[in-house]
Motif scaffolding. Structure first.
Motif, PDB file in Angstrom:
ATOM      1  N   ASN A   1      -2.019  -8.077  -3.438  1.00  0.00           N
ATOM      2  CA  ASN A   1      -0.774  -8.819  -3.237  1.00  0.00           C
ATOM      3  C   ASN A   1       0.447  -8.113  -3.833  1.00  0.00           C
ATOM      4  OD1 ASN A   1      -1.941 -11.113  -1.907  1.00  0.00           O
ATOM      5  ND2 ASN A   1      -2.765 -11.762  -3.891  1.00  0.00           N
TER       6      ASN A   1
ATOM      7  N   HIS B   1       2.943  -4.524  -4.686  1.00  0.00           N
ATOM      8  CA  HIS B   1       3.779  -3.626  -3.915  1.00  0.00           C
ATOM      9  C   HIS B   1       3.316  -2.184  -4.131  1.00  0.00           C
ATOM     10  CE1 HIS B   1       6.276  -7.220  -3.858  1.00  0.00           C
ATOM     11  NE2 HIS B   1       7.010  -6.666  -2.900  1.00  0.00           N
TER      12      HIS B   1
ATOM     13  N   PRO C   1       5.591  -4.131   0.543  1.00  0.00           N
ATOM     14  CA  PRO C   1       4.545  -5.096   0.153  1.00  0.00           C
ATOM     15  C   PRO C   1       3.209  -4.701   0.769  1.00  0.00           C
ATOM     16  CG  PRO C   1       5.942  -6.025   1.861  1.00  0.00           C
ATOM     17  CD  PRO C   1       6.559  -4.715   1.499  1.00  0.00           C
TER      18      PRO C   1
ATOM     19  N   LYS D   1       0.403  -6.387   1.233  1.00  0.00           N
ATOM     20  CA  LYS D   1      -0.166  -7.359   2.174  1.00  0.00           C
ATOM     21  C   LYS D   1       0.578  -7.334   3.503  1.00  0.00           C
ATOM     22  CE  LYS D   1      -2.773 -10.303   0.998  1.00  0.00           C
ATOM     23  NZ  LYS D   1      -4.242 -10.426   0.941  1.00  0.00           N
TER      24      LYS D   1
ATOM     25  N   GLY E   1      -1.446   0.002  -3.599  1.00  0.00           N
ATOM     26  CA  GLY E   1      -1.143  -1.362  -4.023  1.00  0.00           C
ATOM     27  C   GLY E   1      -2.160  -1.912  -4.992  1.00  0.00           C
TER      28      GLY E   1
END
Length: 431
Positions: A44, A46, A66, A68, A117
């Protein structure tokens, strides 16, 4: 039934006969993988990509995305491309090249964002990724160009690994003795030619199986360089191994171009071997597809008997191309000891000669295609060190196997049917 109708029926039957579903299945599996891993199991946080360095001509802000959100977009695109690949295979029997290229680029982007991420630092330097990849890419490009020269003329060059290793050893030894890096560079080219001369002698003159000759040459060069390394390079004079201290080729940055973010440090802050690599790819593509010499070489590789009937000396053309390919691979081997590191070690090529063969197949025996495939393998090979520094939870051994996994996909035909020159690997005996 008319002749035109019969011809159309036969063409349709041929298309059905050669239709392969391997690529659509592979793309579908990868698209489902993207849905599960990038979306359902995706982080979730960045992902931050650092683009500029302090000495770049202009500063580009970091790219923050991001993880996701990118995973969702990548999954949708890959699903659409997988369906398009299925549709094209069903209707016309083959997949457009742009579909495969787009799928590969998008999936790799999604994979990188997913990995970054989930790291502890959640950032990566793109300049470091690509400049580090060039340490692997450069010898791969020289090796694959050697393969292009040989196989376009009808000779399978399995001995690329041996040519690279011979070039690396000879460059280190000669440069250490003469204290001149350029002397080592020329000696490396000569060493590659010597290995190729043996390949040409046995496979073209004595008609020995080309693959067997190549494998034997690889083993011979590995054993010979290992023996000479122990007996000569490890010999100490006044406490120093003076025969394994090659002179380093300096970087030659091109003003302005070398300061362009990402592109500059990657391509325009190179040693002379790096610039020779770029020139070689362009010149070889132009020579093969835009000159009379290239037409003759391709004729020899596709239909040697027809080439012979119009006055082309088939075996002489093959010998010259194999020798030229050996010189190219030898220069690629010199990169290991004159640029990448400043000493020779046993088996230091690490199987890159075989990955160069995969790049050759992946690029469909086209110099530009093979160079781009080599860049892909280089980036995949450098990911392990970059992501380990970024604190990725993914096991380093998994990342280390990426280049070899790509190699298997390339040679197995999952990336699309690749047709080698028709007479590649077939000896020619003039009747």
């Amino acid at each position: 039934m008319s002749i035109a109708a019969k011809t159309k029926t036969l063409q349709h039957a041929d298309a059905v006969a050669v239709r392969s579903w391997k690529t659509p299945i592979l793309l579908g599996v990868l698209a489902l993988f993207a849905v599960v891993v990038f979306i359902i199991l995706g982080p979730n946080g960045h992902a931050t990509f650092r683009i500029s360095q302090e000495n770049d001509l202009w500063q580009v802000p970091n790219l923050v995305v991001p993880a996701k959100g990118v995973g969702i977009v990548v999954s949708l695109i890959t699903l659409a491309l997988a369906y398009l690949a299925y549709s094209q295979t069903k209707t016309v029997g083959k997949i457009s090249r742009w579909v495969l290229m787009t799928f590969t680029v998008v999936f790799v982007i999604g994979l990188m964002v997913w990995i970054i991420g989930g790291t502890t630092t959640q950032n990566i330097t793109l300049v470091g990724l690509f400049t580090g990849a060039m340490l692997i890419t450069t010898p791969l490009v020289f090796g694959s160009m050697s393969g292009v020269l040989s196989e376009r003329a009808g000779v399978v060059n399995i001995a690329i690994e041996g040519q690279l290793l011979a070039g690396a050893f000879t460059a280190a030894l000669v440069s250490s003795i003469t204290h001149n890096a350029f002397a080592g560079l020329f000696a490396a080219a000569a060493a590659g030619v010597l290995v190729s001369a043996l390949l040409a002698l046995f496979s073209i003159k004595y008609i020995v199986n080309q693959i067997i000759v190549g494998v034997v040459l690889n083993v011979l060069v590995a054993g010979l360089t290992g023996f000479l390394f122990e007996k000569i390079m490890k010999t100490k004079v006044n406490g120093e191994t003076i025969y394994n201290q090659p002179t380093h080729l300096p970087d030659l940055p091109i003003p302005f171009l070398s300061q362009i973010p990402i592109i500059g440090p990657t391509f325009f802050r190179q040693s002379i071997i790096g610039y020779l690599m770029i020139i070689l790819v362009v010149a070889l593509w132009f020579g093969l597809f835009r000159t009379r010499w290239g037409l003759r070489v391709r004729a020899v590789g596709e239909h040697p008997k027809a080439a012979d009937t119009v006055g082309i000396n088939v075996n002489r053309t093959r010998v010259m191309n194999v020798l030229l390919g050996g010189a190219v691979a030898g220069i690629g081997g010199a990169y290991f000891t004159l640029v990448a590191v400043s000493s020779f070690s046993k088996d230091m090529t690490g199987g890159l000669g075989f990955i160069a063969l995969a790049a050759l197949i992946f690029g469909r025996w086209n110099p530009i295609g093979a160079a781009l495939a080599a860049l892909l393998f280089g980036v995949a090979g450098n990911l392990q060190s970059i992501l380990s520094l970024a604190g990725t939870p993914i096991d380093g051994q998994f990342l280390a196997m990426l280049p070899y996994a790509l190699t298997i996909l390339a040679v197995s035909g999952f990336v699309g049917k690749a047709m080698s020159p028709a007479a590649s690997g077939e000896p020619y005996v003039k009747e």
